[in-house]
Design an enzyme around this catalytic site. Structure first.
Site, PDB file in Angstrom:
ATOM      1  N   GLU A   1       1.506  -0.431  -4.990  1.00  0.00           N
ATOM      2  CA  GLU A   1       0.591   0.674  -5.309  1.00  0.00           C
ATOM      3  C   GLU A   1       1.456   1.911  -5.508  1.00  0.00           C
ATOM      4  O   GLU A   1       1.891   2.544  -4.550  1.00  0.00           O
ATOM      5  CB  GLU A   1      -0.413   0.900  -4.179  1.00  0.00           C
TER       6      GLU A   1
ATOM      7  N   ASP B   1       0.828  -1.202   0.000  1.00  0.00           N
ATOM      8  CA  ASP B   1       0.000   0.000   0.000  1.00  0.00           C
ATOM      9  C   ASP B   1       0.865   1.256   0.000  1.00  0.00           C
ATOM     10  O   ASP B   1       1.894   1.315   0.680  1.00  0.00           O
ATOM     11  CB  ASP B   1      -0.893  -0.015   1.253  1.00  0.00           C
TER      12      ASP B   1
END
Length: 530
Positions: A257, A207
């Site tokens: 990401e 993330d």
């Protein structure tokens, strides 16, 4: 040394299904999706034909940001189940030929994490975060002026404590940023990776992968300053090279990401000793426009080519307006800054385009990420304001509808309470939600679910070969891929008029029927055998 086997390279062309556990299936009837619910639906996922499951954070969390505020990476949140259940799920999925990826959130932790609680008590753990004195005569001003990472939010990224010090949080105050310059932070995360690889996961999604490293001086934000004080800093690459050593010991893979406009800098994360793949946000946010889609595809393939990494193709995820809704609006692109309540939507148009987009994305070379419910053609739900839970909504002052609309619990059984999800869902299901139920769609050969099942059955024939664009009319995308039995063609008509199909021996699959003259209607895609 021989060539890598297909099993070793599975991730290069995989279809990976994103599971937002809280909204997938509720096994114990409390209204929250859980691991028991996922385990019960593994046969459904196997029949769908996916290669792997990516789970959004399932760790112990106060859920101030949908689980992206992690209190303990080695404990499953009790709302979802137990670590033993997670281990069973990983093993049972593997028996069905489905691998598992977990989500790691390295930029920050929850304010309930033991480290931060000790830091608040004045312990040496403060060194693991970014604590600073304030500016101004009495330290009443934040240490710098960095903007929040939540789109549309003008709230500061610093929170002041009773002792007068401030701590940094690029997201919510409940998500304090870690200090990645401290060796203990690096060591802990490498141990977390080993913990999950030891339990059989095949990979890790990272993330906010470009945000970890911060300029140690924490200077004010200056637009265009290079290097950026907290995005895409060079120090990150040493972190990910170290992580890659851990992953390689377990044959594990990473997907990052990484939101970066600079394609050259984006590709640096995909060098052979760093991340295996990264999400392709250019394609996800691209409008339903032939020229712009082709440009996005070409640029994506070009930026991956120098480092030999496969592209990834994503139409939607847990943060983004669902495809059916987005493609049914006047603005078919996606931008967090433009989200608004009450946007007019033509769901019939959006569904037709989403069906075509499914065949387009699944025919491209590389891996595909499929967000739960996309295979059911679910639209974005407009959540009543008094039921919204997403902090994006509140941090925007109530102007942003937030991300809850794509997180509404799935419909499984049309004639069951709450469309077969389980107990009363934690987010309300819109009226008519049962019409999208998986059991209805499984029995309908014309449904979105049947389209996805058919496409995933055929998709392995496309293999790993390159894409070759074919001559086509304005507004039509047509390309060829080498297949196992000759070339396979994909044609997508985004023009206003029906399009002639190229010469072919067989129509393999269509997102909709051809017209009476055998031409491809507007907003329709087909797969052909050459």
């Amino acid at each position: 040394m021989g060539q890598p086997t297909h099993a070793q390279n599975w991730w290069r062309s995989a279809v990976i299904y994103q599971v937002y556990v809280r909204s997938f299936a509720d096994g114990d009837g409390d209204g929250t999706g859980d691991l028991a619910g996922v385990r019960a639906k593994l046969p459904y996922l196997a029949e769908l034909g996916v290669d792997a499951l990516w789970f959004n954070p399932w760790y112990l969390s106060p859920m101030k940001d949908g689980g992206y505020d992690v209190a303990d990476y080695r404990v499953i949140d009790p709302a979802f189940g137990t670590l033993a259940e997670a281990e069973k799920l990983i093993a049972e999925a593997k028996e069905l030929g489905i691998r598992t990826l977990v989500d790691i959130v390295p930029n920050h932790v929850s304010d309930q994490h033991p480290w931060f609680r000790a830091a608040l008590a004045g312990g040496s753990e403060r060194e693991l975060f970014h604590f600073r004195p304030g500016r101004g005569e009495h330290g009443e001003l934040p240490p710098n002026d960095w903007p929040s990472q939540f789109a549309g939010s003008a709230e500061p990224v610093w929170t002041r404590l009773p002792d007068g010090t401030w701590y940094l949080h690029l997201f919510t105050p409940e998500q304090p940023d870690l200090n990645w310059a401290h060796p203990a932070v690096r060591q802990e995360h490498e141990e977390i990776l080993r913990f999950w690889f030891e339990r059989g996961v095949a990979g890790v999604r990272i993330d906010s992968a470009a945000l970890l490293a911060k300029d140690p001086d924490l200077p004010d934000f200056v637009e265009g300053r290079d290097p950026h004080p907290y995005v895409d800093r060079d120090e990150l690459h040493d972190i990910y090279r170290s992580w890659r050593t851990v992953a390689d010991a377990y044959d594990g893979i990473f997907v990052g990401e990484v939101w970066l406009p600079d394609t050259e800098r984006f590709a640096r994360y995909l060098r052979p000793d760093e991340l295996h793949t990264a999400f392709n946000f250019s394609f996800l946010s691209c409008p339903w426009d032939a020229r712009r889609l082709r440009t996005s595809i070409d640029e994506t393939l070009a930026e991956h080519a120098p480092v030999g990494a496969p592209a990834t193709w994503v139409l939607c995820n847990h943060d983004v307006t669902r495809t059916v809704t987005r493609y049914g609006r006047a603005d078919t692109g996606f931008d967090f800054a433009t989200k608004a309540f009450g946007t007019p939507t033509d769901l019939a148009l959006g569904t037709r385009r989403a069906r075509a987009a499914a065949l387009l994305s699944l025919a491209l070379p590389g891996a595909v990420y499929l967000y739960q419910g996309e295979e059911l053609g679910l639209p974005e739900a407009e959540i009543p304001r008094d039921r919204i839970q997403d902090p994006m909504h509140f941090r925007s002052g109530g102007t942003d509808p937030g991300r809850d609309g794509c997180r509404v619990p799935l419909p499984w059984t049309a004639d069951a309470p709450y469309a077969g999800f389980g107990g009363e869902p934690w987010l309300p299901q819109p009226s008519g939600w049962s019409a999208y139920a998986a059991d209805l769609q499984a029995a309908d050969p014309g449904s979105m679910l049947s389209l996805y099942r058919a496409a995933l059955t055929i998709r392995p024939e496309f293999g790993d070969g390159p894409l070759t664009w074919l001559p086509a009319a304005e507004g039509v995308l047509a390309f060829a891929r080498p297949g196992q039995e000759g070339r396979l063609l994909c044609v997508v008509n985004l023009a206003d008029a029906p399009a002639d199909l190229p010469a072919h021996s067989r129509l393999l699959l269509g997102s909709g029927p051809l017209d009476p003259q055998g031409r491809l209607p507007k907003d329709t895609a087909v797969w052909l055998r050459d």
